[in-house]
Design a protein around this motif. Structure first.
Motif, PDB file in Angstrom:
ATOM      1  N   PRO A  95      -7.627   4.797  -5.046  1.00 36.97           N
ATOM      2  CA  PRO A  95      -6.916   3.830  -5.880  1.00 36.97           C
ATOM      3  C   PRO A  95      -7.385   3.892  -7.325  1.00 36.97           C
ATOM      4  O   PRO A  95      -8.517   4.246  -7.602  1.00 36.97           O
TER       5      PRO A  95
ATOM      6  N   ILE B 181      -5.900   7.866   2.035  1.00 35.01           N
ATOM      7  CA  ILE B 181      -4.924   7.558   1.003  1.00 35.01           C
ATOM      8  C   ILE B 181      -5.596   7.941  -0.301  1.00 35.01           C
ATOM      9  O   ILE B 181      -6.788   7.695  -0.472  1.00 35.01           O
TER      10      ILE B 181
ATOM     11  N   LYS C 174      -5.192  -0.866  -7.208  1.00 33.10           N
ATOM     12  CA  LYS C 174      -4.683  -0.442  -5.910  1.00 33.10           C
ATOM     13  C   LYS C 174      -5.776  -0.710  -4.887  1.00 33.10           C
ATOM     14  O   LYS C 174      -6.946  -0.411  -5.124  1.00 33.10           O
TER      15      LYS C 174
ATOM     16  N   GLU D  18      -1.239   0.012   1.457  1.00 31.55           N
ATOM     17  CA  GLU D  18      -1.791   0.059   0.110  1.00 31.55           C
ATOM     18  C   GLU D  18      -1.010  -0.944  -0.716  1.00 31.55           C
ATOM     19  O   GLU D  18       0.218  -0.979  -0.657  1.00 31.55           O
TER      20      GLU D  18
ATOM     21  N   ARG E 224      -6.598  -0.638  -0.546  1.00 29.39           N
ATOM     22  CA  ARG E 224      -6.201  -0.314   0.822  1.00 29.39           C
ATOM     23  C   ARG E 224      -6.619  -1.501   1.685  1.00 29.39           C
ATOM     24  O   ARG E 224      -7.782  -1.940   1.642  1.00 29.39           O
TER      25      ARG E 224
END
Length: 182
Positions: free
Chosen positions: A14, A11, A27, A53, A29
């Protein structure tokens, strides 16, 4: 045993987000650690690892990670026990505690427990996960900054005398030689 982060779907990194009210939102995960281990052992495909997330409020008054019940259920996190929790108004309530929570913030990770909040509430990121990842709150910048380490490398404080650490290392070396293990 900590599963290597490469078993997770990637992902984008963040970011820290500022709000108008002086809050720090990050952010994060959140991953089911048992799923990570199963994927590392070939028991699950990478796309079967349950993860989400979230945008979590960094709460300097909180101790633990706290996640809403709907996310805990989506991740399939086991509830380990009920524990007393003190709310901001001083009221004490019994709250579920889930285990096996792998949390990653800005490329640092920790394995923690989490308190389970009412579904639909915002995730809270308390001091234990922050310290486990060597993050500190920078209130002036309204973000996170490294604690003892750098942005690239966390560093942790060991509250022990160096000689105690050296003695333990020497003891482990002696034990391995005596058993033929080293």
């Amino acid at each position: 045993m900590v599963a290597h982060p490469s078993v997770m779907k990637k992902i984008p990194s963040p970011l820290v987000k500022e709000t108008d009210m002086g809050q720090v939102i990050v952010k994060a995960r959140i991953v089911n650690y048992d799923d990570m281990r199963d994927a590392a052992r070939g028991r699950l495909r990478l796309d079967e690892v349950r993860q989400v997330e979230v945008e979590g409020l960094v709460d300097t008054g909180a101790t633990f990670l706290a996640l809403p019940d709907d996310i805990v259920r989506e991740l399939g996190l086991p509830i380990d026990r009920m524990a007393p929790a003190v709310l901001a108004d001083g009221q004490t309530i019994e709250i579920p505690v889930a285990t096996g929570v792998y949390v990653e913030i800005m490329n640092r990770h920790a394995l923690v427990e989490c308190l389970v909040l009412k579904a639909g509430t915002r995730a809270l990121i308390g001091q234990i996960p922050l310290e486990a990842m060597d993050w500190q709150v920078d209130l002036k910048a309204r973000g996170l900054k490294p604690g003892l380490g750098t942005m690239e490398t966390p560093k942790f404080e060991l509250l022990s005398q160096r000689s105690s650490c050296d003695e333990r290392a020497a003891s482990n070396t002696v034990s391995r030689k005596q058993t033929g293990a080293g």
